[in-house]
Design a protein around this motif. Structure first.
Motif, PDB file in Angstrom:
ATOM      1  N   GLU A 162       0.786  -1.216   0.186  1.00  0.00           N
ATOM      2  CA  GLU A 162      -0.089  -0.170  -0.091  1.00  0.00           C
ATOM      3  C   GLU A 162       0.847   1.162  -0.037  1.00  0.00           C
ATOM      4  O   GLU A 162       1.948   1.272   0.759  1.00  0.00           O
ATOM      5  CB  GLU A 162      -0.851   0.134   1.342  1.00  0.00           C
ATOM      6  N   VAL A 163       0.503   2.201  -0.568  1.00  0.00           N
ATOM      7  CA  VAL A 163       1.299   3.571  -0.701  1.00  0.00           C
ATOM      8  C   VAL A 163       1.335   4.117   0.623  1.00  0.00           C
ATOM      9  O   VAL A 163       0.216   4.378   1.359  1.00  0.00           O
ATOM     10  CB  VAL A 163       0.434   4.420  -1.785  1.00  0.00           C
ATOM     11  N   SER A 164       2.140   4.557   1.010  1.00  0.00           N
ATOM     12  CA  SER A 164       2.558   5.167   2.232  1.00  0.00           C
ATOM     13  C   SER A 164       2.002   6.568   2.305  1.00  0.00           C
ATOM     14  O   SER A 164       2.326   7.170   1.222  1.00  0.00           O
ATOM     15  CB  SER A 164       3.978   5.235   2.815  1.00  0.00           C
ATOM     16  N   VAL A 165       1.472   7.059   3.189  1.00  0.00           N
ATOM     17  CA  VAL A 165       1.043   8.209   3.177  1.00  0.00           C
ATOM     18  C   VAL A 165       1.897   9.300   3.930  1.00  0.00           C
ATOM     19  O   VAL A 165       2.431   8.878   5.213  1.00  0.00           O
ATOM     20  CB  VAL A 165      -0.349   8.260   4.243  1.00  0.00           C
ATOM     21  N   ALA A 166       2.167  10.317   3.273  1.00  0.00           N
ATOM     22  CA  ALA A 166       3.282  11.429   3.661  1.00  0.00           C
ATOM     23  C   ALA A 166       2.732  12.100   5.120  1.00  0.00           C
ATOM     24  O   ALA A 166       3.615  12.075   5.699  1.00  0.00           O
ATOM     25  CB  ALA A 166       3.587  12.239   2.846  1.00  0.00           C
ATOM     26  N   SER A 167       1.352  12.341   5.021  1.00  0.00           N
ATOM     27  CA  SER A 167       0.973  13.144   6.452  1.00  0.00           C
ATOM     28  C   SER A 167       0.884  12.293   7.488  1.00  0.00           C
ATOM     29  O   SER A 167       0.590  11.050   7.456  1.00  0.00           O
ATOM     30  CB  SER A 167      -0.132  13.847   5.793  1.00  0.00           C
ATOM     31  N   LYS A 168       1.118  12.666   8.688  1.00  0.00           N
ATOM     32  CA  LYS A 168       0.743  11.953   9.734  1.00  0.00           C
ATOM     33  C   LYS A 168      -0.614  11.563   9.950  1.00  0.00           C
ATOM     34  O   LYS A 168      -1.607  12.404  10.001  1.00  0.00           O
ATOM     35  CB  LYS A 168       1.191  12.734  11.150  1.00  0.00           C
ATOM     36  N   THR A 169      -1.036  10.173  10.256  1.00  0.00           N
ATOM     37  CA  THR A 169      -2.658   9.882  10.157  1.00  0.00           C
ATOM     38  C   THR A 169      -2.945   9.673  11.821  1.00  0.00           C
ATOM     39  O   THR A 169      -2.241   9.792  12.769  1.00  0.00           O
ATOM     40  CB  THR A 169      -2.411   8.502   9.505  1.00  0.00           C
ATOM     41  N   MET A 170      -4.294  10.051  11.896  1.00  0.00           N
ATOM     42  CA  MET A 170      -4.833   9.835  13.466  1.00  0.00           C
ATOM     43  C   MET A 170      -4.508   8.483  13.868  1.00  0.00           C
ATOM     44  O   MET A 170      -4.585   7.324  13.176  1.00  0.00           O
ATOM     45  CB  MET A 170      -6.281  10.152  13.339  1.00  0.00           C
ATOM     46  N   ARG A 171      -4.698   8.350  15.336  1.00  0.00           N
ATOM     47  CA  ARG A 171      -4.655   7.163  15.927  1.00  0.00           C
ATOM     48  C   ARG A 171      -5.892   6.190  15.610  1.00  0.00           C
ATOM     49  O   ARG A 171      -7.019   6.813  15.471  1.00  0.00           O
ATOM     50  CB  ARG A 171      -4.363   7.367  17.345  1.00  0.00           C
ATOM     51  N   PRO A 172      -5.947   4.879  15.358  1.00  0.00           N
ATOM     52  CA  PRO A 172      -7.151   4.317  15.151  1.00  0.00           C
ATOM     53  C   PRO A 172      -7.870   4.255  16.327  1.00  0.00           C
ATOM     54  O   PRO A 172      -7.426   4.263  17.556  1.00  0.00           O
ATOM     55  CB  PRO A 172      -6.691   2.866  14.903  1.00  0.00           C
ATOM     56  N   LEU A 173      -9.244   4.241  16.062  1.00  0.00           N
ATOM     57  CA  LEU A 173     -10.245   4.238  17.208  1.00  0.00           C
ATOM     58  C   LEU A 173     -10.042   3.127  18.272  1.00  0.00           C
ATOM     59  O   LEU A 173      -9.983   3.365  19.531  1.00  0.00           O
ATOM     60  CB  LEU A 173     -11.580   4.164  16.870  1.00  0.00           C
TER      61      LEU A 173
END
Length: 376
Positions: A276-287
Protein backbone atom coordinates in the motif's frame (compact mmCIF):
# COMPACT_ATOMS: atom_id res chain seq x y z
CA UNK A 1 13.42 1.88 -28.27
CA UNK A 2 11.69 3.17 -31.40
CA UNK A 3 9.41 6.21 -31.25
CA UNK A 4 6.61 4.31 -32.99
CA UNK A 5 5.88 2.17 -29.92
CA UNK A 6 2.31 2.06 -28.64
CA UNK A 7 1.62 4.63 -25.93
CA UNK A 8 -0.66 3.99 -22.96
CA UNK A 9 -2.22 6.86 -21.05
CA UNK A 10 -3.92 6.07 -17.72
CA UNK A 11 -6.09 8.60 -15.90
CA UNK A 12 -7.01 7.70 -12.31
CA UNK A 13 -9.69 10.06 -11.06
CA UNK A 14 -11.62 10.31 -7.82
CA UNK A 15 -14.42 8.06 -9.09
CA UNK A 16 -13.27 6.60 -12.43
CA UNK A 17 -10.29 5.15 -14.25
CA UNK A 18 -9.67 5.82 -17.94
CA UNK A 19 -7.24 4.22 -20.37
CA UNK A 20 -6.21 5.12 -23.90
CA UNK A 21 -3.77 3.22 -26.12
CA UNK A 22 -2.48 5.25 -29.05
CA UNK A 23 -0.67 4.18 -32.17
CA UNK A 24 0.89 7.42 -33.38
CA UNK A 25 -2.02 9.89 -33.27
CA UNK A 26 -4.71 7.22 -33.54
CA UNK A 27 -6.66 5.73 -30.62
CA UNK A 28 -6.63 1.94 -30.91
CA UNK A 29 -8.12 1.18 -27.48
CA UNK A 30 -10.04 3.16 -24.87
CA UNK A 31 -12.00 2.42 -21.73
CA UNK A 32 -13.82 4.43 -19.06
CA UNK A 33 -15.11 2.79 -15.91
CA UNK A 34 -15.97 3.56 -12.29
CA UNK A 35 -13.56 2.13 -9.74
CA UNK A 36 -16.01 2.20 -6.79
CA UNK A 37 -13.17 3.11 -4.40
CA UNK A 38 -11.19 -0.01 -5.42
CA UNK A 39 -8.61 1.81 -7.53
CA UNK A 40 -5.97 -0.88 -7.32
CA UNK A 41 -8.32 -3.74 -8.14
CA UNK A 42 -10.05 -1.95 -11.01
CA UNK A 43 -6.74 -0.82 -12.45
CA UNK A 44 -5.47 -4.41 -12.44
CA UNK A 45 -8.63 -5.60 -14.22
CA UNK A 46 -8.24 -2.79 -16.76
CA UNK A 47 -4.61 -3.72 -17.46
CA UNK A 48 -5.61 -7.34 -17.97
CA UNK A 49 -8.28 -6.26 -20.46
CA UNK A 50 -5.69 -4.21 -22.34
CA UNK A 51 -3.29 -7.18 -22.32
CA UNK A 52 -5.99 -9.35 -23.90
CA UNK A 53 -6.19 -6.79 -26.71
CA UNK A 54 -2.40 -6.42 -27.10
CA UNK A 55 -0.95 -9.70 -25.78
CA UNK A 56 2.51 -9.38 -27.31
CA UNK A 57 3.08 -5.62 -27.31
CA UNK A 58 5.20 -3.39 -25.12
CA UNK A 59 4.12 0.16 -24.50
CA UNK A 60 5.37 3.50 -23.26
CA UNK A 61 3.23 4.41 -20.28
CA UNK A 62 2.26 7.58 -18.41
CA UNK A 63 -0.29 8.04 -15.66
CA UNK A 64 -2.22 11.11 -14.56
CA UNK A 65 -5.26 12.12 -12.53
CA UNK A 66 -6.07 13.19 -8.99
CA UNK A 67 -5.68 9.61 -7.74
CA UNK A 68 -2.88 8.57 -10.04
CA UNK A 69 0.30 9.54 -8.21
CA UNK A 70 0.22 6.71 -5.70
CA UNK A 71 -0.73 4.12 -8.31
CA UNK A 72 2.04 5.38 -10.60
CA UNK A 73 4.54 4.81 -7.79
CA UNK A 74 3.19 1.28 -7.28
CA UNK A 75 3.63 0.46 -10.95
CA UNK A 76 6.90 2.33 -11.44
CA UNK A 77 5.63 4.44 -14.33
CA UNK A 78 5.89 8.12 -15.24
CA UNK A 79 3.32 10.50 -13.70
CA UNK A 80 2.05 13.64 -15.43
CA UNK A 81 0.03 16.38 -13.72
CA UNK A 82 -3.51 16.28 -15.10
CA UNK A 83 -3.70 19.92 -16.24
CA UNK A 84 -0.46 19.44 -18.19
CA UNK A 85 -1.86 16.23 -19.70
CA UNK A 86 -5.16 17.86 -20.68
CA UNK A 87 -3.35 20.86 -22.15
CA UNK A 88 -1.10 18.55 -24.19
CA UNK A 89 -4.17 16.87 -25.69
CA UNK A 90 -5.88 20.17 -26.47
CA UNK A 91 -2.78 21.72 -28.05
CA UNK A 92 -2.51 18.66 -30.29
CA UNK A 93 -6.19 18.14 -31.11
CA UNK A 94 -7.98 21.46 -30.51
CA UNK A 95 -5.44 24.30 -30.62
CA UNK A 96 -8.22 26.79 -31.44
CA UNK A 97 -9.78 26.44 -27.96
CA UNK A 98 -9.50 29.44 -25.62
CA UNK A 99 -10.93 28.08 -22.35
CA UNK A 100 -11.31 24.56 -20.95
CA UNK A 101 -14.19 23.72 -18.62
CA UNK A 102 -13.74 20.27 -17.10
CA UNK A 103 -15.88 18.44 -14.56
CA UNK A 104 -14.76 15.24 -12.91
CA UNK A 105 -16.15 13.02 -10.20
CA UNK A 106 -15.01 15.25 -7.34
CA UNK A 107 -13.27 18.21 -8.96
CA UNK A 108 -14.00 21.05 -11.34
CA UNK A 109 -11.48 23.02 -13.38
CA UNK A 110 -11.41 26.04 -15.63
CA UNK A 111 -8.23 26.50 -17.66
CA UNK A 112 -7.55 29.67 -19.64
CA UNK A 113 -5.25 28.79 -22.53
CA UNK A 114 -4.55 32.25 -23.94
CA UNK A 115 -2.53 34.39 -23.75
CA UNK A 116 -0.78 32.17 -21.20
CA UNK A 117 -2.21 29.06 -19.51
CA UNK A 118 -3.89 29.70 -16.16
CA UNK A 119 -5.78 27.03 -14.27
CA UNK A 120 -8.47 27.37 -11.59
CA UNK A 121 -9.58 24.33 -9.59
CA UNK A 122 -12.01 23.74 -6.74
CA UNK A 123 -10.79 22.81 -3.28
CA UNK A 124 -11.33 19.60 -1.36
CA UNK A 125 -15.15 19.90 -1.46
CA UNK A 126 -16.95 17.92 -4.17
CA UNK A 127 -19.84 20.39 -4.43
CA UNK A 128 -20.89 21.07 -8.01
CA UNK A 129 -19.10 18.03 -9.49
CA UNK A 130 -20.06 14.61 -10.83
CA UNK A 131 -20.43 13.17 -7.33
CA UNK A 132 -22.77 16.05 -6.45
CA UNK A 133 -24.90 15.25 -9.52
CA UNK A 134 -25.02 11.58 -8.44
CA UNK A 135 -26.21 12.68 -4.98
CA UNK A 136 -29.02 14.78 -6.40
CA UNK A 137 -30.02 11.99 -8.79
CA UNK A 138 -30.24 9.53 -5.90
CA UNK A 139 -32.43 11.98 -3.98
CA UNK A 140 -34.80 11.93 -6.95
CA UNK A 141 -34.67 8.12 -7.31
CA UNK A 142 -32.82 8.09 -10.61
CA UNK A 143 -29.25 8.21 -11.92
CA UNK A 144 -27.26 10.84 -13.79
CA UNK A 145 -28.58 9.82 -17.26
CA UNK A 146 -32.10 9.80 -15.83
CA UNK A 147 -31.54 13.29 -14.44
CA UNK A 148 -30.44 14.38 -17.92
CA UNK A 149 -33.63 12.96 -19.48
CA UNK A 150 -35.76 14.81 -16.93
CA UNK A 151 -33.91 18.10 -17.47
CA UNK A 152 -34.62 17.99 -21.21
CA UNK A 153 -38.31 18.62 -20.43
CA UNK A 154 -38.00 21.51 -17.97
CA UNK A 155 -40.20 24.62 -17.94
CA UNK A 156 -38.94 26.50 -14.89
CA UNK A 157 -35.63 26.91 -13.06
CA UNK A 158 -35.38 27.13 -9.27
CA UNK A 159 -32.42 28.53 -7.29
CA UNK A 160 -30.48 25.64 -5.76
CA UNK A 161 -27.22 25.82 -3.83
CA UNK A 162 -24.49 23.61 -5.28
CA UNK A 163 -21.45 24.47 -3.16
CA UNK A 164 -22.39 21.67 -0.78
CA UNK A 165 -24.60 18.62 -1.16
CA UNK A 166 -26.18 19.25 2.26
CA UNK A 167 -27.20 22.78 1.29
CA UNK A 168 -28.55 21.53 -2.04
CA UNK A 169 -30.69 18.91 -0.31
CA UNK A 170 -32.25 21.60 1.87
CA UNK A 171 -33.28 23.36 -1.35
CA UNK A 172 -34.35 20.27 -3.30
CA UNK A 173 -36.27 18.51 -0.52
CA UNK A 174 -38.89 21.28 -0.04
CA UNK A 175 -39.39 21.41 -3.81
CA UNK A 176 -40.05 17.67 -3.83
CA UNK A 177 -42.40 17.99 -0.85
CA UNK A 178 -44.32 20.80 -2.57
CA UNK A 179 -44.80 18.75 -5.73
CA UNK A 180 -42.45 20.67 -8.05
CA UNK A 181 -41.95 18.93 -11.38
CA UNK A 182 -38.98 16.59 -11.31
CA UNK A 183 -37.97 17.88 -14.75
CA UNK A 184 -37.70 21.43 -13.37
CA UNK A 185 -35.69 20.26 -10.35
CA UNK A 186 -33.31 18.26 -12.56
CA UNK A 187 -32.64 21.22 -14.84
CA UNK A 188 -32.20 23.44 -11.78
CA UNK A 189 -29.55 21.06 -10.42
CA UNK A 190 -27.58 21.33 -13.67
CA UNK A 191 -28.02 25.10 -13.68
CA UNK A 192 -26.68 25.25 -10.12
CA UNK A 193 -23.61 23.22 -11.11
CA UNK A 194 -22.88 25.52 -14.05
CA UNK A 195 -23.35 28.66 -11.95
CA UNK A 196 -21.16 27.30 -9.15
CA UNK A 197 -18.36 26.34 -11.55
CA UNK A 198 -18.30 29.65 -13.41
CA UNK A 199 -18.81 31.93 -10.40
CA UNK A 200 -16.60 29.94 -8.04
CA UNK A 201 -13.66 29.38 -10.38
CA UNK A 202 -13.66 32.22 -12.89
CA UNK A 203 -13.84 34.70 -9.97
CA UNK A 204 -14.72 37.56 -12.29
CA UNK A 205 -12.33 36.77 -15.13
CA UNK A 206 -14.44 36.62 -18.30
CA UNK A 207 -14.82 33.36 -20.20
CA UNK A 208 -14.74 34.29 -23.87
CA UNK A 209 -14.00 32.86 -27.28
CA UNK A 210 -14.12 29.11 -27.88
CA UNK A 211 -14.90 26.89 -24.89
CA UNK A 212 -14.10 23.18 -24.87
CA UNK A 213 -16.05 20.86 -22.54
CA UNK A 214 -14.11 17.96 -21.00
CA UNK A 215 -14.73 15.27 -18.40
CA UNK A 216 -17.30 12.54 -17.93
CA UNK A 217 -20.25 14.62 -16.64
CA UNK A 218 -20.02 17.14 -19.50
CA UNK A 219 -19.49 14.37 -22.05
CA UNK A 220 -22.39 12.16 -20.98
CA UNK A 221 -24.92 14.86 -19.96
CA UNK A 222 -25.91 17.21 -22.81
CA UNK A 223 -28.37 19.06 -20.56
CA UNK A 224 -25.46 19.96 -18.28
CA UNK A 225 -23.69 21.47 -21.28
CA UNK A 226 -26.89 23.39 -22.09
CA UNK A 227 -26.86 24.80 -18.55
CA UNK A 228 -23.32 26.10 -19.06
CA UNK A 229 -24.39 27.74 -22.30
CA UNK A 230 -27.20 29.54 -20.46
CA UNK A 231 -24.78 30.75 -17.79
CA UNK A 232 -22.05 31.88 -20.21
CA UNK A 233 -24.46 33.63 -22.57
CA UNK A 234 -23.15 35.74 -25.45
CA UNK A 235 -19.56 35.94 -24.19
CA UNK A 236 -18.76 32.59 -25.81
CA UNK A 237 -19.11 32.41 -29.58
CA UNK A 238 -18.42 28.71 -30.05
CA UNK A 239 -18.34 25.46 -28.10
CA UNK A 240 -16.29 22.33 -28.71
CA UNK A 241 -17.49 18.96 -27.42
CA UNK A 242 -15.01 16.30 -28.55
CA UNK A 243 -16.25 12.77 -29.18
CA UNK A 244 -13.73 11.52 -26.60
CA UNK A 245 -14.11 14.37 -24.09
CA UNK A 246 -14.21 11.94 -21.16
CA UNK A 247 -10.80 10.57 -22.20
CA UNK A 248 -8.86 13.75 -23.00
CA UNK A 249 -6.68 13.69 -19.90
CA UNK A 250 -5.73 10.07 -20.59
CA UNK A 251 -5.07 10.99 -24.24
CA UNK A 252 -2.75 13.76 -23.08
CA UNK A 253 -0.92 11.33 -20.82
CA UNK A 254 -0.45 9.01 -23.79
CA UNK A 255 1.01 11.87 -25.85
CA UNK A 256 3.45 12.62 -23.00
CA UNK A 257 4.41 8.99 -22.34
CA UNK A 258 8.14 8.46 -22.62
CA UNK A 259 10.89 6.43 -21.04
CA UNK A 260 11.32 2.68 -21.45
CA UNK A 261 8.71 0.43 -22.99
CA UNK A 262 6.95 -1.93 -20.58
CA UNK A 263 4.87 -5.06 -21.00
CA UNK A 264 1.34 -5.24 -19.68
CA UNK A 265 1.98 -8.42 -17.64
CA UNK A 266 4.88 -6.56 -15.99
CA UNK A 267 2.62 -3.61 -15.10
CA UNK A 268 -0.09 -5.87 -13.69
CA UNK A 269 2.49 -7.81 -11.67
CA UNK A 270 3.99 -4.61 -10.25
CA UNK A 271 0.54 -3.42 -9.20
CA UNK A 272 -0.36 -6.79 -7.70
CA UNK A 273 2.82 -7.12 -5.66
CA UNK A 274 3.12 -3.54 -4.47
CA UNK A 275 2.57 -2.61 -0.87
CA UNK A 276 0.00 0.00 0.00
CA UNK A 277 1.18 3.49 -0.75
CA UNK A 278 2.67 5.16 2.28
CA UNK A 279 0.92 8.31 3.39
CA UNK A 280 3.21 11.30 3.70
CA UNK A 281 1.11 13.13 6.30
CA UNK A 282 0.73 11.93 9.86
CA UNK A 283 -2.43 9.89 10.30
CA UNK A 284 -4.78 9.78 13.27
CA UNK A 285 -4.65 7.02 15.85
CA UNK A 286 -7.14 4.21 15.13
CA UNK A 287 -10.23 4.31 17.32
CA UNK A 288 -9.48 0.80 18.59
CA UNK A 289 -5.94 -0.59 18.49
CA UNK A 290 -6.67 -4.19 19.46
CA UNK A 291 -9.30 -6.65 20.72
CA UNK A 292 -8.76 -5.60 24.32
CA UNK A 293 -9.61 -1.98 23.55
CA UNK A 294 -12.64 -3.13 21.57
CA UNK A 295 -13.90 -5.25 24.47
CA UNK A 296 -13.43 -2.36 26.91
CA UNK A 297 -15.27 -0.02 24.55
CA UNK A 298 -18.23 -2.37 24.18
CA UNK A 299 -18.41 -3.00 27.93
CA UNK A 300 -18.37 0.72 28.72
CA UNK A 301 -21.04 1.58 26.18
CA UNK A 302 -23.31 -1.29 27.18
CA UNK A 303 -23.80 0.18 30.66
CA UNK A 304 -26.34 2.72 29.41
CA UNK A 305 -29.20 0.96 27.67
CA UNK A 306 -32.79 1.78 26.83
CA UNK A 307 -35.24 -0.98 27.74
CA UNK A 308 -36.72 -2.73 24.71
CA UNK A 309 -40.02 -4.54 24.43
CA UNK A 310 -42.41 -5.99 21.89
CA UNK A 311 -45.42 -4.18 20.47
CA UNK A 312 -47.53 -7.28 21.01
CA UNK A 313 -46.90 -7.10 24.77
CA UNK A 314 -47.50 -3.33 25.12
CA UNK A 315 -50.15 -2.14 27.59
CA UNK A 316 -51.68 1.17 28.57
CA UNK A 317 -50.77 4.47 27.01
CA UNK A 318 -48.36 4.46 24.07
CA UNK A 319 -46.56 7.45 22.58
CA UNK A 320 -45.37 7.81 19.00
CA UNK A 321 -42.50 10.12 18.06
CA UNK A 322 -41.52 10.82 14.44
CA UNK A 323 -38.32 12.54 13.28
CA UNK A 324 -38.68 13.60 9.65
CA UNK A 325 -35.25 14.59 8.34
CA UNK A 326 -34.07 15.81 4.96
CA UNK A 327 -33.52 12.31 3.58
CA UNK A 328 -34.61 9.85 6.29
CA UNK A 329 -37.54 9.40 8.65
CA UNK A 330 -37.30 7.78 12.07
CA UNK A 331 -40.01 6.70 14.53
CA UNK A 332 -40.20 5.33 18.07
CA UNK A 333 -43.15 4.08 20.12
CA UNK A 334 -42.70 4.03 23.91
CA UNK A 335 -44.97 3.15 26.82
CA UNK A 336 -45.48 4.89 30.16
CA UNK A 337 -42.30 3.29 31.52
CA UNK A 338 -40.15 4.57 28.67
CA UNK A 339 -39.74 1.13 27.12
CA UNK A 340 -39.30 1.15 23.34
CA UNK A 341 -41.88 -1.21 21.87
CA UNK A 342 -41.48 -0.25 18.21
CA UNK A 343 -38.97 1.68 16.09
CA UNK A 344 -38.16 2.31 12.44
CA UNK A 345 -35.47 4.05 10.38
CA UNK A 346 -35.62 4.47 6.63
CA UNK A 347 -35.54 6.76 3.62
CA UNK A 348 -38.38 9.23 3.28
CA UNK A 349 -38.39 8.50 -0.48
CA UNK A 350 -38.55 12.21 -1.20
CA UNK A 351 -42.01 12.53 0.42
CA UNK A 352 -41.81 12.75 4.24
CA UNK A 353 -45.57 13.35 4.61
CA UNK A 354 -46.44 10.09 2.86
CA UNK A 355 -43.67 8.32 4.80
CA UNK A 356 -45.07 9.60 8.12
CA UNK A 357 -48.58 8.47 7.18
CA UNK A 358 -47.17 5.05 6.35
CA UNK A 359 -45.46 4.84 9.76
CA UNK A 360 -48.68 5.83 11.55
CA UNK A 361 -50.64 3.17 9.66
CA UNK A 362 -48.03 0.54 10.51
CA UNK A 363 -48.13 1.46 14.21
CA UNK A 364 -51.93 1.53 14.40
CA UNK A 365 -52.12 -1.81 12.64
CA UNK A 366 -49.68 -3.33 15.11
CA UNK A 367 -51.42 -2.06 18.27
CA UNK A 368 -52.31 -4.96 20.57
CA UNK A 369 -55.92 -5.60 21.53
CA UNK A 370 -56.98 -3.64 24.62
CA UNK A 371 -54.54 -0.77 24.15
CA UNK A 372 -55.94 2.61 25.18
CA UNK A 373 -56.46 4.09 21.72
CA UNK A 374 -57.77 7.39 23.10
CA UNK A 375 -54.32 8.23 24.53
CA UNK A 376 -52.06 6.18 22.30
Amino acid sequence: MSDDALRLGLDVGSTTVKAVVMDGGRIVFSDYRRHNADVRGEMKRLLLDIRNRFPDDVLKVAMTGSGGLGVARMMGVDFQQEVIAATAAIERLNPEADVVIELGGEDAKITYLHPTPEQRMNGSCAGGTGAFIDQMATLMHTDAPGLNELAARFDHLYPIASRCGVFAKTDVQPLLNQGAAHSDIAASVFQAVATQTVAGLACGRPIRGKVIFLGGPLHFLPELRAAFRRVLGDHVHDYITPDDAQLYVAIGAAFLAGGPTLSLPHLAAELDSANEVSVASKTMRPLLLDDAERAEFLERHSRATVPQGEMADAKGHLYLGIDAGSTTIKSVVIDDEGTIVHSSYGSNQGDPVAAAVGIARTVLGALPAGANLARA
